[in-house]
Design an enzyme around this catalytic site. Structure first.
Site, short mmCIF file in Angstrom:
data_model
loop_
_atom_site.label_atom_id
_atom_site.label_comp_id
_atom_site.label_asym_id
_atom_site.label_seq_id
_atom_site.Cartn_x
_atom_site.Cartn_y
_atom_site.Cartn_z
N GLU A 125 0.85 -1.20 0.00
CA GLU A 125 0.00 0.00 0.00
C GLU A 125 0.88 1.24 0.00
O GLU A 125 2.10 1.17 0.20
CB GLU A 125 -0.96 -0.01 1.21
CG GLU A 125 -2.04 -1.08 1.07
CD GLU A 125 -3.07 -1.08 2.18
OE1 GLU A 125 -3.00 -0.23 3.08
OE2 GLU A 125 -3.94 -1.96 2.14
N HIS A 254 -9.38 9.28 2.16
CA HIS A 254 -8.94 8.15 1.34
C HIS A 254 -9.14 8.54 -0.12
O HIS A 254 -10.22 9.03 -0.49
CB HIS A 254 -9.75 6.89 1.67
CG HIS A 254 -9.12 5.64 1.15
ND1 HIS A 254 -9.05 5.36 -0.20
CD2 HIS A 254 -8.51 4.62 1.79
CE1 HIS A 254 -8.43 4.20 -0.36
NE2 HIS A 254 -8.10 3.73 0.83
N ARG A 300 -1.19 8.81 1.19
CA ARG A 300 -2.58 9.18 0.90
C ARG A 300 -2.83 10.67 0.78
O ARG A 300 -3.67 11.10 0.00
CB ARG A 300 -3.47 8.65 2.01
CG ARG A 300 -3.85 7.27 1.74
CD ARG A 300 -4.81 6.77 2.74
NE ARG A 300 -4.71 5.33 2.63
CZ ARG A 300 -5.16 4.49 3.49
NH1 ARG A 300 -5.79 4.92 4.56
NH2 ARG A 300 -5.03 3.20 3.31
N HIS A 361 -11.84 9.49 5.79
CA HIS A 361 -11.60 8.07 6.05
C HIS A 361 -11.14 7.79 7.48
O HIS A 361 -11.57 6.82 8.09
CB HIS A 361 -10.54 7.59 5.06
CG HIS A 361 -10.20 6.14 5.15
ND1 HIS A 361 -11.15 5.15 4.99
CD2 HIS A 361 -9.02 5.50 5.38
CE1 HIS A 361 -10.55 3.96 5.11
NE2 HIS A 361 -9.28 4.15 5.37
N ARG A 396 -1.45 9.12 8.81
CA ARG A 396 -1.31 7.70 9.12
C ARG A 396 -0.84 6.91 7.90
O ARG A 396 -1.37 7.07 6.80
CB ARG A 396 -2.67 7.15 9.57
CG ARG A 396 -2.69 5.66 9.83
CD ARG A 396 -4.06 5.24 10.28
NE ARG A 396 -5.03 5.38 9.22
CZ ARG A 396 -5.39 4.40 8.37
NH1 ARG A 396 -4.83 3.21 8.46
NH2 ARG A 396 -6.29 4.62 7.46
C1 SIN Z 1 -7.63 0.44 2.31
O1 SIN Z 1 -7.86 -0.74 2.17
O2 SIN Z 1 -7.29 1.18 1.39
C2 SIN Z 1 -7.76 1.05 3.68
C3 SIN Z 1 -6.69 0.60 4.56
C4 SIN Z 1 -6.42 1.64 5.61
O3 SIN Z 1 -7.17 2.60 5.76
O4 SIN Z 1 -5.39 1.52 6.28
#
Ligand code: SIN
Length: 550
Positions: A125, A254, A300, A361, A396
């Site tokens: 991620e 998000h 993000r 988010h 975060r």
């Molecule tokens: C996601 O699956 O994109 C969310 C995961 C997160 O907020 O850490």
């Protein structure tokens, strides 16, 4: 006379934080867990991505620590980051022992009974320099939540109260106000007043230790990935009771929530970009390369701001997330839930790009705690998204939230069990709930109007890109609304809608005040009047505490 429900541990909230805490302390005392709807309705249940932790061959604690610090833009507390990262693998193994089943590399099996390390299929991620997201396909939260709920429901020492929404905490100050005690002590928490939504009665829950685990506050914003329950209840109650809150200006948007008129709060996991998904505009141009060398896997805040900029520039309603270059079999196997959900909305993600927009988010700020989850009110703990532990700083890192909740539920449980052992802890005498208003409201419109107005003004004035002017407007509006809600609160009987409205108003006001205070841009807080990070003046947490009102 209204009943008083007593326990050693009162837990408010039923996500990963509250449930794990309950299971950890239940061998040491009587546990009551209250949750405002059904037990599984939590942010945890919707979490798709997973839990970030160091299991990969080329990974290390140092790398995970460094990625977390980089995302946090100078405001993470390094001792907290190191502790959480290093505790992560142990806590994840405990989940496996409880029966949670994570996705494994092909051919591997989870040995739940022995908790033996297994070869996880690790996702990638944004902001992570290695693959380190432990997941259960794209339904990690659901797998964890349902396993923990099963355990909690079968535990003889845990009493579960569903459809019970907390109104306010009961602290020593509360008791002083009612004349039960007259001397000045340091505040300590003795439980909470809780509305039973079915009987519409407010009950007194008294406890030796109280844990706020109510999750996030996404519903403060018009567009959010969060479920309806995310109304910042713990943050609002903690603040009203006198606990210090911090860093509430850092709201994470998000980048990719499904854009569809009938889709409510549906997130398209960042894991999709981790598997090669690319964000494109309506012409198919992959624009993230113009914004950050990490392109679609930038942190993000960067991706959400880039999308916001593109949407404002082009006047389009949404951008698109395209993973259709991967094989259909792979997509269906890796993202079974996303695939099905998108199909329900007429989008086949194996063949076409998914329309997406950013949405609120996660709130990085919350009630300030130490490394054991203790707030500055004695016997009151905060765990999970409701807390501000110092892990996330100004932004975060993806999938660090379930990790934080797990680690802190463990730490807090160890400390809370010690609290019980301290001598001289009889149950305090608590005043019964004093019904503020006595009549049912004849003006329900006040609730729906203010609910709508708060969420819209927060989206428009306190969103991804802020300015002094917009923040000042937001503050003027929220003060009027908050006064109106307060009046209404004292005039009429409380109900769940009013409790939640009062809480989102409190949290909105705190976010605005925190955002106005910070005269720089850092992490998730971006103000066009101060577009740069100013370490000399602002490399510090934003702390707010309600004055003692006597
Ligand atoms: C996601 O699956 O994109 C969310 C995961 C997160 O907020 O850490």
């Amino acid at each position: 006379m209204e009943e008083e429900i007593r326990s050693d541990f009162l837990i408010i909230g039923s996500g990963i934080a509250g449930l794990s805490f309950a299971l950890k302390v239940a061998d040491f005392g009587e546990v009551v867990l209250v949750t405002k709807k059904e037990v599984v309705e939590s942010n945890t249940n919707l979490a798709q991505g997973g839990i970030a932790s160091v299991f990969g061959d080329t990974d290390s604690f140092d790398l995970h620590i460094q990625d977390t610090l980089t995302a946090g833009a100078g405001l993470c507390h390094p001792d907290v980051v190191a502790m959480v990262v290093k505790e992560g693998p142990k806590r994840i193994r405990e989940l496996i022992e409880l029966g949670v089943s994570f996705s494994l590399l092909k051919g591997e099996k989870t040995d739940g009974s022995a908790g033996v390390p297994v070869s996880f299929h690790l996702g990638q991620e944004g902001g992570h320099s290695r693959k380190r997201i432990v997941h259960a396909h794209d339904m990690t939260g659901q797998e964890v939540e349902q396993t923990l709920v099963r355990r909690v429901k079968n535990h003889p020492r845990i009493r579960l109260y569903e459809n019970h929404i907390a109104v306010d905490l009961i602290t020593v100050s509360t008791r002083m106000k009612r004349g039960i005690i007259t001397t000045t002590h340091e505040d300590f928490c003795c439980g909470a007043y809780v509305l039973d939504r079915e009987s519409t009665r407010v009950k007194t829950f008294s406890a030796k230790v109280t844990i706020l685990a109510t999750g996030g506050a996404g519903k403060v914003y018009l567009y959010t990935s969060n479920p309806d329950i995310a109304t910042g209840d713990g943050i609002a109650m903690g603040y009203r009771a006198g606990a210090t809150v911090a860093n509430l200006e850092f709201v994470q948007f998000h980048p990719t929530c499904l854009f569809h008129p009938e889709a409510k709060n549906f997130l398209i996991s960042e894991a999709v970009r981790g598997e090669g998904g690319v964000i494109v505009d309506a012409t198919g141009r992959a624009f993230m390369r113009d914004y950050d060398p990490q392109k679609d896997l930038a942190c993000r805040d960067v991706v959400a701001r880039a999308i916001d900029t593109e949407l404002k520039k082009t006047g389009q309603d949404c951008v698109f997330l395209d993973i259709s270059h991967r094989s259909a079999d792979f997509i269906r196997e890796r993202f079974p839930n996303l695939y099905e959900k998108c199909l329900e909305f007429g989008i086949d993600m194996t063949r076409q790009p998914i329309p997406v927009v950013p949405a609120a988010h996660y709130i990085c700020g919350g009630i300030v705690t130490d490394m054991e989850g203790r707030t500055d009110i004695q016997r009151l703990y905060a765990v999970g998204e409701t807390a501000c532990t110092g892990l996330h700083g100004a932004n975060r890192l993806a999938s660090n939230s379930l990790l934080e909740a797990l680690v802190y539920a463990h730490n807090a449980s160890c400390r809370a069990v010690q609290d019980l052992k301290e001598p001289d802890q009889p149950f305090p005498e608590l005043p019964p709930w004093d019904p503020v208003g006595t009549t049912d409201s004849d003006e329900r419109i006040v609730v729906s109007q203010n609910w709508d107005e708060i969420r819209r003004l927060m989206w428009n004035y306190v969103g991804i890109v802020r300015s002094d002017k917009r923040l000042a407007r937001a503050r003027r509006r929220i003060e009027l609304i908050a006064n109106e809600i307060q009046e209404y609160y004292w005039d009429f009987k409380v109900d769940a809608d009013l409790i939640e409205l009062r809480n989102i108003a409190t949290v909105a006001e705190l976010i605005i005040r925190s955002a106005m205070h910070r005269k720089e841009s850092r992490g998730l807080h971006y103000n066009i009047a101060y577009p740069f990070q100013d370490d000399q003046r602002w490399k510090k947490d934003t702390l707010l505490r309600r004055p003692f009102l006597g």
